[in-house]
Write an enzyme that holds these catalytic residues in place. Structure first.
Site, PDB file in Angstrom:
ATOM      1  N   THR A 178       0.964  -1.180   0.075  1.00 12.17           N
ATOM      2  CA  THR A 178       0.096  -0.059   0.126  1.00 12.17           C
ATOM      3  C   THR A 178       1.033   1.170   0.202  1.00 12.17           C
ATOM      4  O   THR A 178       1.773   1.253   0.933  1.00 12.17           O
ATOM      5  CB  THR A 178      -0.917  -0.054   1.340  1.00 12.17           C
ATOM      6  N   PHE A 220       1.064   5.019   0.885  1.00 11.65           N
ATOM      7  CA  PHE A 220       0.574   6.197   1.794  1.00 11.65           C
ATOM      8  C   PHE A 220       1.085   7.689   1.291  1.00 11.65           C
ATOM      9  O   PHE A 220       2.456   7.269   1.058  1.00 11.65           O
ATOM     10  CB  PHE A 220       0.930   5.835   2.972  1.00 11.65           C
TER      11      PHE A 220
END
Ligand code: PEP
Ligand code: MN
Length: 625
Positions: free
Chosen positions: A530, A532
């Protein structure tokens, strides 16, 4: 020994125990461990353990079974972080120390410092007093070399590491350097160890050429016993019968050290292998094995180096190695941060002008969530993570100045974009100032007594269920319960106290809430990352920005998007992401979200922007970072 106190111990009882230890001449400290109060003591205590066991307020006494006491993990469960200026060695951010074997001249040293700083080293090395095998080899520039190192710090903001070979150099070294190195040949020079223990400055302690791990740790014990806890262990290869490399790099020392002690451990693959082409493979392996950092010799003209040229990387090779480590680090739950020093400085600067409330970064969810981890990996302990309960609330908190930073997930390598955040980026006038990639490893978490076949309900975020589909399909009887974030799932099952409830979350959530990992790594695809981003009104770097994010929309005529993209192509701008999102209130009209390599706010990019403006209706820079 560890004196474990009763939960209801009074301050008076505690003071009494501490006084006895003090009078006996023990070295001791209080340790808070998972809510338990413990006194760790070593050295003469005046009495035997049974005596302490009978004192009021004492639950039990546990002997420390290893020969080393203060460096033992039993004495200090958490990892020790060694602070060197803005660098925190031993945290989840990997620290790279680079520089020449020896400081040879001002121009050589400054040139190398400039290069290694550019590629992301956070500390600079260089010997001024060289312990050489031959008395006829270059012995170092002495104080002149130390002065050059001090100039490196002034000019490039890199804290410096240098070797001390005798206690007689202590005053000089203290005047100029940030970390004192005890070399392999001096690992058992006990007077020197006691001396650096008293200096109080961080110590980099190399493993001796023929030292066992225990002997090495006993040397560290000397330094700690003088009151200096800031010790960095450095494995640099040991002498074996193998002649193909200068030494034999003992990478297995990393997990051994991690288990036995709380001290950070770094690897020096340069002295370990002695051969340039062997350095990068061993450096990559060291990071994969869990090292907290590396010490690498780099030289701008290794053929003419006065020492260790054959094992010194060219600056460009060092740069390549750094890129590899950047990729490897998230796999083992760490980060290599190219902007580490800039960012740390920017945050310290904000701190200086702060209202005393300290720096905060908002994230969605509970402590222990992936967002929380992204926050701590990005900022280290420099900022305080601030939980909020929605992305909208997070943007509001940053906009209103309740927090200086916000950290939001923007896309997952399997599930795609987090559209809500793209929409909020469009709506709010905040900027992306940084990014961080986390590897997402999901685990089945439950109560310690939970058996897999007694599970009835699984709590987590809906996207997590998708990412663990293969695992969950094996248990169609389980009911899936959706909650807002993974750590919240763990918190809920803990609070409910029903052992047939489990959660899926990261390992940090299990640790935060004291729950057990029942099954590790249950995500279908282990390449699950992921990305960010950090949003803020404050910039985190004045230096080079590698990436930019922007939003644009084009007119609704044939070739409009093609014309726009052609501007990027003609100017050799590499786009790393292109995505369209519907424009709210305008059915079937779209905004394009672009990430590109380069700094859209730089002078060099201006002509590209001018051309773009002719082709598009709407344009917004989300940030360059
Ligand atoms: C050095 O780091 O320059 C050095 C001499 O290392 P070691 O003590 O590991 O040989
Ligand atoms: Mn060397």
């Amino acid at each position: 020994m560890l004196i474990v106190l009763k939960p209801d111990v009074t301050q008076n009882q505690k003071n009494h125990i501490l006084n006895i230890l003090r009078e006996g001449g023990a070295i001791f400290k209080e340790i808070a461990d998972a809510g338990q109060s413990i006194i760790g003591a070593t050295g003469p205590a005046g009495h035997d353990p049974a005596y302490f066991e009978n004192l009021k307020g004492v639950d039990r006494v546990v002997p420390i079974t290893t020969a080393f006491k203060l460096v033992s993990r039993q004495m200090h469960r958490q990892d020790t972080h060694v602070n060197i200026g803005d660098v925190v060695l031993g945290s989840e951010r990997i620290s790279i120390i680079a520089g020449p074997c020896a400081v040879e001249s001002r121009s050589q040293t400054m040139a190398i410092a400039k290069e290694v700083r550019k590629y992301g080293a956070v500390l600079f090395r260089g010997g001024a007093f060289k312990p050489r095998t031959s008395p006829y080899s270059f012995q170092g520039l002495g104080e002149e070399g130390l002065k050059i190192l001090a100039e490196v710090r002034e000019t490039y903001g890199l804290r410096v590491v240098t070797e001390i070979t005798t206690p007689a150099q202590a005053d000089l070294v203290m005047k100029y350097v940030d970390v004192v190195q005890v070399g392999a040949r001096n690992m058992q020079n006990f007077d020197l160890l006691k001396c650096v223990g008293r200096l109080g400055r961080p110590v980099l302690l190399k493993r001796g050429l023929a030292a066992t791990i225990e002997e090495w740790l006993m040397s560290a014990e000397y330094i700690l016993s003088e009151g200096n806890e800031n010790v960095i262990l450095c494995e640099r290869g040991i002498r074996t019968f193998e002649p193909y490399t200068r030494n034999t790099l003992d990478l297995s020392a990393i997990p051994v050290i991690k288990k036995l002690t709380h001290l950070p451990v770094i690897i020096d693959p340069s002295h370990a292998t002695g051969i340039r082409e062997k350095v990068s493979p061993m450096a990559r392996a060291a990071i994969a094995a869990g090292a907290d950092g590396l010490m690498i010799e780099v030289h701008n003209d290794p053929d003419r180096a006065l020492s260790d040229g054959a094992q010194s990387l060219y600056p460009k090779q060092f740069g390549q190695l750094m890129r590899d480590i950047y990729v490897i680090a998230p796999v083992v739950n760490k980060q290599l941060d190219f902007g580490y020093l800039d960012k740390a400085r920017a945050v310290s600067h904000l701190e200086a002008e702060d209202d005393g409330k300290g720096q905060k970064a908002a994230f969605l969810g509970e402590i222990g969530s992936y967002s929380h981890k992204a926050c701590t990996q990005y900022f280290g302990s420099q900022v305080t993570p601030m939980p909020v309960n929605s992305f909208k609330a997070l943007f509001e908190a940053v906009k209103e100045g309740k927090t200086h930073f916000g950290i939001i997930p923007l896309e997952n390598s399997l599930a795609g974009s987090v559209h809500e955040n793209y929409d909020l980026l469009l709506e709010y006038d905040l900027r992306i100032v940084g990014e961080i990639m986390l590897r997402i490893k999901h685990n089945l978490i439950g109560h310690p007594e939970t058996e897999i076949n007694s599970i009835k309900r699984v709590f987590s975020h809906p996207q997590v269920f998708q990412q663990c589909r293969q695992f969950l399909e094996q248990h169609p009887e389980w009911e899936l319960v959706s909650v807002t974030d993974t750590a919240c799932a763990v918190k809920q099952i803990k609070e409910k106290g029903d052992s047939s409830d489990v959660a899926i979350a990261g390992i940090e959530a299990a640790e935060t809430f004291g729950m057990a990992v029942l099954e590790e790594g249950i995500e279908t695809n282990p390449r699950n990352y992921t990305r960010f981003v950090i949003i803020s009104p404050y910039s985190l770097t004045n230096g080079d920005k590698r990436k930019s994010s922007l939003i644009f929309s084009t007119g609704n005529q044939p070739g409009a998007l093609f014309e726009t993209l052609k501007v990027f192509a003609d100017n050799h701008v590499n786009l790393v992401k292109l995505e369209s999102r519907p424009i709210h209130g305008k059915p079937w009209e779209y905004m394009f979200y672009v990430d590109l390599e380069g700094d859209v706010e730089s002078e060099a990019f201006r002509p590209v922007l001018d051309e773009l403006h002719k082709k598009i209706d709407y344009f917004k820079i989300l940030g360059a970072y």
